[in-house]
Enzyme design. Structure first.
Site, PDB file in Angstrom:
ATOM      1  N   CYS A   1      -2.881  -4.418   9.448  1.00 57.58           N
ATOM      2  CA  CYS A   1      -1.530  -4.904   9.743  1.00 57.58           C
ATOM      3  C   CYS A   1      -0.895  -4.094  10.874  1.00 57.58           C
ATOM      4  O   CYS A   1      -0.382  -2.993  10.643  1.00 57.58           O
ATOM      5  CB  CYS A   1      -0.669  -4.825   8.479  1.00 57.58           C
ATOM      6  SG  CYS A   1       1.025  -5.341   8.772  1.00 57.58           S
TER       7      CYS A   1
ATOM      8  N   CYS B   1       2.865  -3.431  10.489  1.00 54.49           N
ATOM      9  CA  CYS B   1       3.220  -2.348   9.563  1.00 54.49           C
ATOM     10  C   CYS B   1       2.895  -0.981  10.168  1.00 54.49           C
ATOM     11  O   CYS B   1       3.689  -0.047  10.062  1.00 54.49           O
ATOM     12  CB  CYS B   1       2.433  -2.461   8.252  1.00 54.49           C
ATOM     13  SG  CYS B   1       2.188  -4.121   7.656  1.00 54.49           S
ATOM     14  N   ASP B   2       1.726  -0.848  10.774  1.00 58.96           N
ATOM     15  CA  ASP B   2       1.223   0.480  11.135  1.00 58.96           C
ATOM     16  C   ASP B   2       1.239   0.788  12.626  1.00 58.96           C
ATOM     17  O   ASP B   2       1.069   1.949  13.013  1.00 58.96           O
ATOM     18  CB  ASP B   2      -0.216   0.646  10.611  1.00 58.96           C
ATOM     19  CG  ASP B   2      -0.272   0.480   9.098  1.00 58.96           C
ATOM     20  OD1 ASP B   2       0.722   0.834   8.434  1.00 58.96           O
ATOM     21  OD2 ASP B   2      -1.290  -0.006   8.576  1.00 58.96           O
TER      22      ASP B   2
END
Ligand code: NAP
Length: 317
Positions: free
Chosen positions: A136, A139-140
């Site tokens: 992701c 997200c990261d």
């Protein structure tokens, strides 16, 4: 026990869209989502092809609006996962066992459990998941500011997420198993023009190495029959998705990969059990097709219940 007209399982675009349609017909229904609403769409940084949004919009914004719309129609949404389902032939209904032990009963089900990323299945992948290995970018990605990272895959997801990652990283290298990308031409042009993006063609990841974090990726070049070691701080994997249908325990007809097989009304091999969105066998997995599936499944549930000789007095005609 109360028997629902319909239980919608999954709160991504397909489930939320089904929720709007089901709620508007007056059915007694509930939507169950085991984690957060939005499915894979909520982790998408930029959506450019969902009609009605001429400017790029985030998955989070689209999902928030869908949720608002479902709630406006008063459909109950509960954060609960389903462990298993059983079809009761005598009563023509379904018994659902939830992960918290609760039992629910329903005349119809809409399975909208979506899909999840396929893993590379190479040494080091599990060990470094969350420590440099990610599925992701939204997200990261921001954790990799000025770092060197690699992305595996050549499809739309890999290309879109690589563009996103290039905002933060010093360099992003796409590792692709062939010598031509699969993703749309418009995305291909963008990655080819981006000076921060590099490519390793005909290449596959053999191993991920590091200490507490990813440090090296071992890559095999098929054409040259050679193995090389590449320094990297992170590896993002985008090699396709698999359906979240294992929990159905093969009770519904599915293809080899587990995608549920439906007809044009989104009926599956079991009566009153409909499938919508990425979890079903289909040609195009997009937010717009998931929303379309949800609408159709919602209406088909209504027609199915109308045709059955259940007590439908609360539905009107
Ligand atoms: P995808 O289109 O199936 O692409 C998967 C990529 O990973 C392919 O390039 C494939 O290589 C490669 N791959 C597969 N297995 C591999 C393995 N074991 N090792 C290394 N590489 C492997 O998957 P996706 O990109 O996740 O997209 C899924 C669907 O969502 C598609 O229909 C896509 O169009 C859609 N999508 C659309 C958008 C958009 O319209 N903006 C954005 C995201 C996703 P090969 O090319 O050699 O098969």
């Amino acid at each position: 026990m109360n028997i629902y007209d319909s239980v919608i399982i999954g709160g991504g675009p397909a489930g939320l869209s089904a929720g709007i349609y089901v709620a508007r017909t007056g059915l007694q229904a509930i939507l169950l989502e085991k984690s957060i609403l939005g499915g894979q769409a909520i982790t998408t940084d930029t959506i450019e092809n969902y009609p009605g949004f001429p400017e790029p919009v985030s998955g989070f914004e689209v999902i928030s609006l869908m949720e608002k719309q479902v709630r406006r129609h008063n459909l109950p949404i509960e954060q609960k996962g389903v462990k298993s389902v059983e079809y009761q032939k005598e009563s023509d209904s379904y018994t659902l066992t939830l992960l918290n032990g609760e039992i629910l009963s329903a005349r119809t089900l809409i399975i909208a459990t979506g899909a999840c990323p396929i893993k590379l299945d190479v040494p080091g992948e599990k060990k470094f998941a969350g420590r440099g290995v990610s599925y992701c970018a939204t997200c990261d990605g921001p954790l990799f500011r000025e770092k060197e990272i690699m992305v595996v895959g050549g499809g739309n997801s890999a290309l879109e997420e690589t563009m996103f990652l290039s905002r933060f990283a010093k360099k992003v290298t796409i590792i692709h198993r062939r010598d031509a990308l699969r993703g749309d031409k418009i995305l291909q042009e963008r990655v080819f023009q981006n000076p921060k993006i590099d490519f390793l063609w005909n290449s596959i990841v053999k191993e991920i190495k590091g200490n507490t974090q990813v440090r090296e990726i071992i890559i095999y070049n098929k054409k040259e029959d050679s193995t090389s070691v590449h320094k990297a701080d992170g590896l993002f994997v985008y090699i396709g998705t698999k359906p979240n249908t294992d929990w159905l325990n093969n009770m519904v007809q599915a293809d080899k990969q587990g995608f549920l097989i439906t007809d044009e009304k989104l009926s599956t091999s079991l009566p009153g059990l409909f499938a919508a969105g990425d979890c079903r066998q289909k040609a195009l997995r997009q937010i717009v097709t998931a929303a379309s599936d949800g609408a159709l499944a919602g209406m088909m549930v209504y027609h199915y219940l109308q045709e059955k000789k259940f007590d439908n007095s609360h539905l009107g005609s």
